[in-house]
Write a protein that holds these residues in place. Structure first.
Motif, mmCIF file in Angstrom:
data_model
loop_
_atom_site.group_PDB
_atom_site.id
_atom_site.type_symbol
_atom_site.label_atom_id
_atom_site.label_comp_id
_atom_site.label_asym_id
_atom_site.label_seq_id
_atom_site.Cartn_x
_atom_site.Cartn_y
_atom_site.Cartn_z
ATOM 1 N N LEU A 174 32.321 27.522 46.766
ATOM 2 C CA LEU A 174 32.075 28.782 46.409
ATOM 3 C C LEU A 174 31.505 29.750 47.546
ATOM 4 O O LEU A 174 31.850 30.943 47.477
ATOM 5 N N LEU A 175 31.166 29.135 48.795
ATOM 6 C CA LEU A 175 30.812 29.969 50.019
ATOM 7 C C LEU A 175 32.239 30.917 50.689
ATOM 8 O O LEU A 175 32.237 31.549 51.223
ATOM 9 N N LEU A 176 33.159 30.255 50.120
ATOM 10 C CA LEU A 176 34.617 31.005 50.280
ATOM 11 C C LEU A 176 34.908 32.223 49.527
ATOM 12 O O LEU A 176 35.802 33.168 50.086
ATOM 13 N N HIS A 177 34.127 32.156 48.449
ATOM 14 C CA HIS A 177 34.229 33.242 47.624
ATOM 15 C C HIS A 177 33.213 34.177 47.199
ATOM 16 O O HIS A 177 33.377 35.322 46.544
ATOM 17 N N SER B 135 36.924 26.107 38.142
ATOM 18 C CA SER B 135 37.800 26.528 39.329
ATOM 19 C C SER B 135 37.455 27.812 40.191
ATOM 20 O O SER B 135 37.071 28.787 39.520
ATOM 21 N N VAL B 136 36.992 27.733 41.453
ATOM 22 C CA VAL B 136 36.845 28.775 42.235
ATOM 23 C C VAL B 136 37.910 29.723 42.312
ATOM 24 O O VAL B 136 37.739 31.012 42.667
ATOM 25 N N ASP B 137 38.989 29.382 41.947
ATOM 26 C CA ASP B 137 40.285 30.373 42.205
ATOM 27 C C ASP B 137 40.074 31.118 41.031
ATOM 28 O O ASP B 137 40.839 32.369 41.011
ATOM 29 N N ASP B 138 39.154 31.093 39.967
ATOM 30 C CA ASP B 138 39.241 32.052 38.837
ATOM 31 C C ASP B 138 38.285 33.324 39.270
ATOM 32 O O ASP B 138 37.850 34.376 38.549
ATOM 33 N N ALA C 21 38.416 37.428 38.250
ATOM 34 C CA ALA C 21 37.571 37.491 37.435
ATOM 35 C C ALA C 21 36.650 38.869 37.854
ATOM 36 O O ALA C 21 36.189 39.729 37.175
ATOM 37 N N LYS C 22 36.352 38.673 39.265
ATOM 38 C CA LYS C 22 35.556 39.877 39.786
ATOM 39 C C LYS C 22 36.341 41.189 39.643
ATOM 40 O O LYS C 22 35.546 42.248 39.467
ATOM 41 N N LYS C 23 37.589 40.975 40.060
ATOM 42 C CA LYS C 23 38.540 42.429 40.224
ATOM 43 C C LYS C 23 38.519 42.930 38.711
ATOM 44 O O LYS C 23 38.400 44.127 38.497
ATOM 45 N N PHE C 24 38.704 42.107 37.638
ATOM 46 C CA PHE C 24 38.803 42.504 36.423
ATOM 47 C C PHE C 24 37.444 43.231 35.812
ATOM 48 O O PHE C 24 37.391 44.158 34.986
ATOM 49 N N PHE C 25 36.223 42.665 36.413
ATOM 50 C CA PHE C 25 35.050 42.920 35.951
ATOM 51 C C PHE C 25 34.770 44.463 36.586
ATOM 52 O O PHE C 25 34.107 45.067 35.705
ATOM 53 N N GLU C 26 35.104 44.323 37.594
ATOM 54 C CA GLU C 26 34.820 45.824 38.228
ATOM 55 C C GLU C 26 35.678 46.945 37.863
ATOM 56 O O GLU C 26 35.450 48.023 37.674
ATOM 57 N N ALA C 27 36.992 46.679 37.606
ATOM 58 C CA ALA C 27 37.978 47.371 37.225
ATOM 59 C C ALA C 27 37.682 48.059 35.674
ATOM 60 O O ALA C 27 37.905 49.105 35.433
ATOM 61 N N ARG C 28 36.988 47.123 34.890
ATOM 62 C CA ARG C 28 36.574 47.513 33.539
ATOM 63 C C ARG C 28 35.222 47.994 33.496
ATOM 64 O O ARG C 28 34.709 48.469 32.587
ATOM 65 N N HIS C 29 34.358 48.456 34.671
ATOM 66 C CA HIS C 29 33.026 48.815 34.749
ATOM 67 C C HIS C 29 32.343 47.981 33.812
ATOM 68 O O HIS C 29 31.256 48.792 33.241
ATOM 69 N N ALA C 30 32.264 46.657 33.918
ATOM 70 C CA ALA C 30 31.458 46.035 32.702
ATOM 71 C C ALA C 30 30.165 45.724 33.225
ATOM 72 O O ALA C 30 29.927 45.601 34.725
ATOM 73 N N ASP C 31 29.097 45.166 32.467
ATOM 74 C CA ASP C 31 27.854 44.695 32.780
ATOM 75 C C ASP C 31 27.626 43.340 32.899
ATOM 76 O O ASP C 31 27.168 42.584 33.659
ATOM 77 N N PRO D 128 40.030 34.862 30.856
ATOM 78 C CA PRO D 128 40.201 33.548 30.920
ATOM 79 C C PRO D 128 39.913 32.713 32.218
ATOM 80 O O PRO D 128 39.965 33.041 33.200
ATOM 81 N N VAL D 129 39.237 31.686 32.144
ATOM 82 C CA VAL D 129 39.084 30.638 33.141
ATOM 83 C C VAL D 129 39.301 29.253 32.889
ATOM 84 O O VAL D 129 39.351 28.796 31.311
ATOM 85 N N GLN D 130 39.707 28.452 33.755
ATOM 86 C CA GLN D 130 39.908 26.916 33.626
ATOM 87 C C GLN D 130 38.572 26.347 33.681
ATOM 88 O O GLN D 130 37.790 26.651 33.915
#
Lengths: 219, 114
Positions: free
Chosen positions: A22-25, A89-92, A96-106, A190-192
């Motif tokens: 997690l510390l890598l992300h 998986s930390v790969d998600d 997920a963060k990119k999608f979250f920010e692009a959609r301006h979601a809460d 979607p997450v694993q």
């Protein structure tokens, strides 16, 4: 600051690796030790996490709210709910963060059911999930494709508005209900999820139902 | 035989009423709680000494036998008390969580200070 909140109870075998990954992300990892009897605290601290220790086991919802209280104190901008047992998986995280920010979601909810390949065991898909969905609907939650997924992202507004009062597993219904109540903008991603021996049995399901039913009567 | 039961039950209920009054004096029980339990034991005594009364009451609400009526009422009361107990326990659980949470956060602050 991007903060990962990891509730952990007797997870000495996996919590160290989860924190290191997690510390890598994320900027910071907070492990909420929920009264563990093993070496969870030492493993998490050695791996570089900030550890908040519950002296008594209070349940996953209680541990997450302790993490929320800490995140509010340090004015975190973004928080991630992530399980200590290596299910996710930390790969998600980055997509997920990119999608979250692009959609301006809460708030973002992870979903196993949005993956192109079906990894969910048939018992869960056919029996457990439809019942859980019905319960969520009865208790006023927003409609999610995956109702009990512990992978979530919160922005500061969601963090300040969502106060978890369900100490045990019913928080997974309480959170989407509060999202609806506060009219927050939510998205699913979607997450694993890796399946081992984990998951809710029928008894845990009844406990969730009981907790949700009693909640309105508790002062 | 019935008389022995009636006497024993009455003695027991009198002891229970005395305990209720004692708890009220010690401020361990509120006025509503005390009244509820006194009425409860007096009603139980009435049914024991005058079983026909329960049958009359039962007939009023469409139940054939007085003893059935008493069992239904007792069951409803037990469920209600259990429900109240559950609420109380959950409420106490939440209080415990608050204390545990605050202690966890305070300990972390202390670690940062030192």
């Amino acid at each position: 600051m991007f903060l990962a909140l990891v509730p952990a109870w007797n997870e000495e075998r996996r919590v160290g690796e989860t924190v290191r990954q997690l510390l890598l992300h994320t900027d910071c990892v907070v492990v909420i030790d929920d009264g563990s009897k093993d070496h969870t605290v030492e493993r998490a601290t050695d791996a570089g996490a900030i550890v908040l220790s519950h002296k008594l086991n209070r349940g996953q919802g209680a541990a997450l709210e302790t993490g929320h209280a800490y995140a509010r104190e340090i004015n975190a901008d973004l928080i991630l709910h992530f399980d200590a047992d290596g299910q996710f998986s930390v790969d998600d995280i980055a997509p997920a963060k990119k999608f979250f920010e692009a959609r301006h979601a809460d708030i973002l909810f992870g979903s196993r059911y949005l993956l192109p390949t079906d990894t969910v065991p048939w018992q869960k898909r056919q029996f457990v999930h439809p019942i859980a969905k019905l319960i969520d609907r009865l208790f006023g939650a927003v409609q999610l494709s995956d109702v009990h997924n512990g992978f979530r992202l919160f922005n500061r507004q969601a963090l300040n508005l969502i106060h978890i009062t369900q100490d045990r597993m019913a928080h997974a219904t309480e959170i989407p209900a509060l999202v609806k109540h506060h009219n927050l903008h939510y998205v699913e991603f979607p997450v694993q999820v890796r399946y081992d021996e984990y998951g809710q049995n029928a008894r845990a399901g009844f406990t969730i139902l009981k907790d949700l039913f009693l909640a309105p009567f508790i002062k | 035989m019935l008389l022995i039961f009636q006497i024993l039950f009455s003695l027991f209920s009198l002891t229970a009423i005395a305990a209720v009054i004692h708890r009220k004096h010690e401020n361990l029980l509120g006025i509503r709680g005390a009244l509820f339990w006194i009425v409860f034991w007096v009603a139980a005594d009435s049914v024991v000494w005058w079983p026909h009364g329960a049958t009359l009451l039962a007939n009023q609400v469409g139940i054939g036998r007085g003893s059935d009526f008493v069992v239904y009422i007792a069951l409803a009361l037990i469920f209600f008390v259990l429900f109240r107990l559950h609420i109380k326990i959950e409420s106490m659980n939440r209080d415990i969580t608050q204390i545990v949470r605050q202690e966890a956060l305070d300990t972390q602050k202390d670690i940062v200070k030192h």
